[in-house]
Write an enzyme that holds these catalytic residues in place. Structure first.
Site, PDB file in Angstrom:
ATOM      1  N   GLN A  26       0.314   8.435   3.520  1.00  0.00           N
ATOM      2  CA  GLN A  26      -0.296   7.413   4.385  1.00  0.00           C
ATOM      3  C   GLN A  26      -1.540   6.801   3.724  1.00  0.00           C
ATOM      4  O   GLN A  26      -2.483   6.401   4.415  1.00  0.00           O
ATOM      5  CB  GLN A  26      -0.658   8.021   5.737  1.00  0.00           C
ATOM      6  N   SER A  27      -1.551   6.743   2.410  1.00  0.00           N
ATOM      7  CA  SER A  27      -2.726   6.241   1.695  1.00  0.00           C
ATOM      8  C   SER A  27      -3.042   4.782   2.051  1.00  0.00           C
ATOM      9  O   SER A  27      -2.197   3.886   1.889  1.00  0.00           O
ATOM     10  CB  SER A  27      -2.482   6.363   0.191  1.00  0.00           C
TER      11      SER A  27
END
Ligand SMILES: Cc1ncc(COP(=O)(O)O)c(C=O)c1O
Length: 350
Positions: free
Chosen positions: A75-76
């Site tokens: 989920q960067s």
């Protein structure tokens, strides 16, 4: 004593707003809290990353690169921002992501796919042990196809990325003058360290009294001191001799301050007080923080105010570094928080 800046692309909508959080300040008592809304920095709510990538991607284009490779968690925010900006510039992008392949696309990962990023997902253990080798593998892959690759490190925190928040410190100083304030602290979440390092460097070079405090969301204070020193050395190596000579005295006295007491159970693992803080700020000010970065950092700031750590301060500035798309994968935890009474004192359950 500011150095000459390298070229930068114009990808962000700046300056971002700075506004006092008056209802929150009245609610908690203590210093006035201001919000620097870098979540609204443009290029699809890219948050703090666009400021760094304006410089990084200018260098990549100048070097004739047509492909970017970068890395981060599944989920960067950084990977998503890089993927969106790559699409905007017509560059190819490959993301090396850490985690388990999910059942469905969500949050940042969904947006990565939507803009056409090539994505490889690796289990955390392999990612941590083999990251350098994975970069080399994919770089070789694209070179074999005739592409020229620019590798962007975690969070774009390196000598190039630092220019972004050095530049932001000048914008903030202009904000302060416009509002007639001299904040004792600028506070931000710190993950790969570049935002904190760039701001610390920028205020030191401008010789103002404002200090920078990074609230760690992973790793300890010693790690961020080393990381900032490393990135600043890289940044300094990009200067010519005259600029370096002018900046060197400020570098010697640079003080990198990190509070690592609010990481909780670990990176990207939410805890109740941070979730309550997200709820509090949403209801009092209509501002949305996220559970991985800004929610923990903001909770840390509020708790330190409560403990008296900022008793001598009149104004604190919190940099909202973005992360909105990372909120949605936390829907279950947030829903539980919405269904509960307030967990810590001083917080209303409206
Ligand atoms: C929303 C958000 N806030 C803060 C940070 C931390 O910034 P830095 O990586 O420059 O320490 C990140 C980085 O990943 C982020 O995505």
């Amino acid at each position: 004593m500011l150095p000459r800046f390298p070229s930068k692309l114009s990808l962000a909508s700046l300056p971002s707003p700075l506004r006092p959080l008056s209802r929150l300040s009245a609610h908690i008592g203590g210093p006035r809290i201001w919000l620097k809304s870098d979540d609204l920095s443009g290029s699809t709510l890219s948050g703090n990353k666009v400021r760094k990538l304006e410089f990084t991607l200018a260098a990549a284009l100048e070097a004739g690169c047509d492909t970017l490779i970068t890395c981060g968690g599944l989920q960067s925010n950084h990977c998503r921002a890089t993927a969106i900006l790559a699409a905007r510039l017509g560059l190819k992008v490959h993301l090396i992501l850490r985690g388990d392949p999910p059942d469905h696309l969500d949050g940042n990962h969904l947006l990565d796919a939507l803009v056409g990023a090539q994505i490889s997902i690796y289990p955390a253990k392999q990612y941590h042990h083999e990251l350098d080798a994975l970069f080399e593998h994919w770089q070789q892959h694209y070179q074999n196809l005739g592409s020229k690759v620019w590798c962007v490190p975690t969070g774009a925190s390196d000598g190039w990325g630092l220019w972004g928040y050095l530049n932001a410190s000048i914008e903030l100083q202009n904000d302060f003058e416009r509002h007639g304030i001299e904040p004792e602290y600028v506070i931000c979440a710190t993950g790969s360290g570049g935002t904190q390092a760039g701001l610390s460097l920028g205020f030191a070079l401008q010789q103002t009294s404002t200090q920078v405090l990074g609230m760690a969301v992973c790793d300890d204070a010693a790690y961020f001191k080393n990381k900032a020193e490393h990135d600043i050395r890289e940044w300094a190596a990009l200067l010519d001799r005259d600029d370096y000579a002018r900046c060197a005295p400020a570098l010697e006295n640079l003080n990198v301050q990190t509070n690592d007491a609010y990481i909780g159970p670990g990176y990207a693992r939410a805890y109740p007080e941070a979730l309550e803080t997200i709820k509090l700020l949403a209801r009092l000010e209509g501002e949305i923080l996220d559970p991985v970065y800004t929610g923990k950092a903001f909770y840390g700031m509020l708790n330190e105010i409560k403990k008296g750590s900022f008793e001598h301060c009149s104004d604190l500035v919190f940099v909202h570094t973005g992360g909105i798309f990372g909120v949605f994968p936390f829907r279950d935890e947030l829903q539980r928080t919405l269904n509960q009474n307030a967990l810590f004192t001083g917080v209303e359950n409206a």
